[in-house]
Design an enzyme around this catalytic site. Sequence first.
Site, PDB file in Angstrom:
ATOM      1  N   ASP A  76    -139.045 -63.864 -19.124  1.00  0.00           N
ATOM      2  CA  ASP A  76    -138.654 -63.172 -17.899  1.00  0.00           C
ATOM      3  C   ASP A  76    -138.537 -61.665 -18.112  1.00  0.00           C
ATOM      4  O   ASP A  76    -138.825 -60.880 -17.202  1.00  0.00           O
ATOM      5  CB  ASP A  76    -137.314 -63.729 -17.391  1.00  0.00           C
ATOM      6  CG  ASP A  76    -137.486 -65.085 -16.715  1.00  0.00           C
ATOM      7  OD1 ASP A  76    -138.631 -65.463 -16.427  1.00  0.00           O
ATOM      8  OD2 ASP A  76    -136.473 -65.765 -16.493  1.00  0.00           O
ATOM      9  N   GLU A 151    -130.965 -58.361 -10.339  1.00  0.00           N
ATOM     10  CA  GLU A 151    -129.587 -58.006 -10.038  1.00  0.00           C
ATOM     11  C   GLU A 151    -129.254 -56.575 -10.424  1.00  0.00           C
ATOM     12  O   GLU A 151    -129.946 -55.943 -11.234  1.00  0.00           O
ATOM     13  CB  GLU A 151    -128.606 -58.942 -10.763  1.00  0.00           C
ATOM     14  CG  GLU A 151    -128.437 -58.672 -12.249  1.00  0.00           C
ATOM     15  CD  GLU A 151    -129.510 -59.256 -13.120  1.00  0.00           C
ATOM     16  OE1 GLU A 151    -130.027 -58.483 -13.971  1.00  0.00           O
ATOM     17  OE2 GLU A 151    -129.838 -60.436 -12.986  1.00  0.00           O
ATOM     18  N   ASP A 180    -114.325 -57.943 -15.827  1.00  0.00           N
ATOM     19  CA  ASP A 180    -115.332 -57.466 -16.780  1.00  0.00           C
ATOM     20  C   ASP A 180    -116.539 -56.885 -16.071  1.00  0.00           C
ATOM     21  O   ASP A 180    -117.339 -56.177 -16.687  1.00  0.00           O
ATOM     22  CB  ASP A 180    -115.776 -58.604 -17.698  1.00  0.00           C
ATOM     23  CG  ASP A 180    -114.736 -58.954 -18.751  1.00  0.00           C
ATOM     24  OD1 ASP A 180    -113.733 -58.221 -18.862  1.00  0.00           O
ATOM     25  OD2 ASP A 180    -114.912 -59.975 -19.446  1.00  0.00           O
ATOM     26  N   THR A 191    -130.589 -67.267 -10.445  1.00  0.00           N
ATOM     27  CA  THR A 191    -130.726 -68.160 -11.600  1.00  0.00           C
ATOM     28  C   THR A 191    -130.683 -67.394 -12.917  1.00  0.00           C
ATOM     29  O   THR A 191    -131.012 -67.962 -13.967  1.00  0.00           O
ATOM     30  CB  THR A 191    -132.044 -68.945 -11.501  1.00  0.00           C
ATOM     31  OG1 THR A 191    -133.133 -68.028 -11.328  1.00  0.00           O
ATOM     32  CG2 THR A 191    -132.016 -69.912 -10.339  1.00  0.00           C
ATOM     33  N   PHE A 195    -126.077 -66.567 -12.220  1.00  0.00           N
ATOM     34  CA  PHE A 195    -125.897 -67.986 -12.526  1.00  0.00           C
ATOM     35  C   PHE A 195    -124.996 -68.156 -13.745  1.00  0.00           C
ATOM     36  O   PHE A 195    -124.097 -69.009 -13.761  1.00  0.00           O
ATOM     37  CB  PHE A 195    -127.254 -68.632 -12.760  1.00  0.00           C
ATOM     38  CG  PHE A 195    -127.198 -70.062 -13.205  1.00  0.00           C
ATOM     39  CD1 PHE A 195    -127.015 -71.073 -12.278  1.00  0.00           C
ATOM     40  CD2 PHE A 195    -127.355 -70.393 -14.535  1.00  0.00           C
ATOM     41  CE1 PHE A 195    -126.965 -72.402 -12.686  1.00  0.00           C
ATOM     42  CE2 PHE A 195    -127.313 -71.709 -14.951  1.00  0.00           C
ATOM     43  CZ  PHE A 195    -127.121 -72.722 -14.027  1.00  0.00           C
TER      44      PHE A 195
END
Length: 341
Positions: A76, A151, A180, A191, A195
């Site tokens: 990824d 993200e 945090d 995901t 996730f």
Amino acid sequence: MSRRVLVLAHTGREESLKAAWEACAQLHDSGIVPVMQESELRDMERFFGQLSQPVEILHDHVQLPDVELVMVLGGDGTILRAAELVREVDVPLLGVNLGHVGFLAESERADLAQTVEWIARRDYTVEERMTIDVQVWVRGQKIWHTWALNEAAIEKGNRERMIEVVTEVDERPLTSFGCDGVVVATPTGSTAYAFSAGGPVVWPEVEALVIVPISAHALFAKPLVVSPRSRLAVEVLTRTGAQGVLWCDGRRSVDLPPGARVEVTKSATPVRLARTHQTPFSARLVRKFELPIHGWRGPVPQSETIHTGPIPIVRTPRPRPPLQLASGDQPEDDTDPATAK
């Protein structure tokens, strides 16, 4: 006009370069011109020797808009790097997973030859994945502007100190807490980091934004799913003086001093992913995470249409009304003398 496919590989892994060497040879045999970045081509040839087939060099022999597809060999992280390269030129990505989970990848290393055949036959579809626009403001000045496919993660800058933040949805404060960090993710990123932090899995065709606190010290600090039309913000509070850091897709970062404000909205420019077969997202979840599905029997087959007949009407007899007796009269005895005791 010749068809061209850009091959991108993880140059730090010998297995990835070997897969690139094989992909270039197979693409050429299929009548497609392979294209590589010069640095990756030199690394590949240093390991496996020079290809007998010609390979064009990106930016020297061909430009990105002239490429039909980008074949990404890696995990990824490699696909996210490729997304940075092609996002503005509307070229789709097709990932071949050489990593661990590889949720963005379409096929696995063992399917490399089959994947090239699919590309040669143009046997693939293209889907658009939502991205987010990210801005950072400090004392009223915009200091950073970027985007993300997975993200935007606001994290504490020092391991020994948590940061205090306040979250905002549509220009209204929601809640503040020490934590945090906070992850703001797309459905694609649901995901990934979100996730791992306990956020929900969102199907890719669902347009939404996800907010996931990381190790929050608060009673109400649950993951939230909000409209893609919403404007989200996370402010780093100044009470403790703790600094934060913002990471976008784990690849681009900027420091967040106390008082910094991170704004996140849906971006107008998506990332395009090529799909060689229409595998349901649920099946991909099962395969990638090795989810247990033993005992599943599946839907009941509908072999024929069942017609319901007319509903019978059941008539209930009305109760006999009580006798109206005149004053002084006695009711008649209906008892049968033969059965009377």
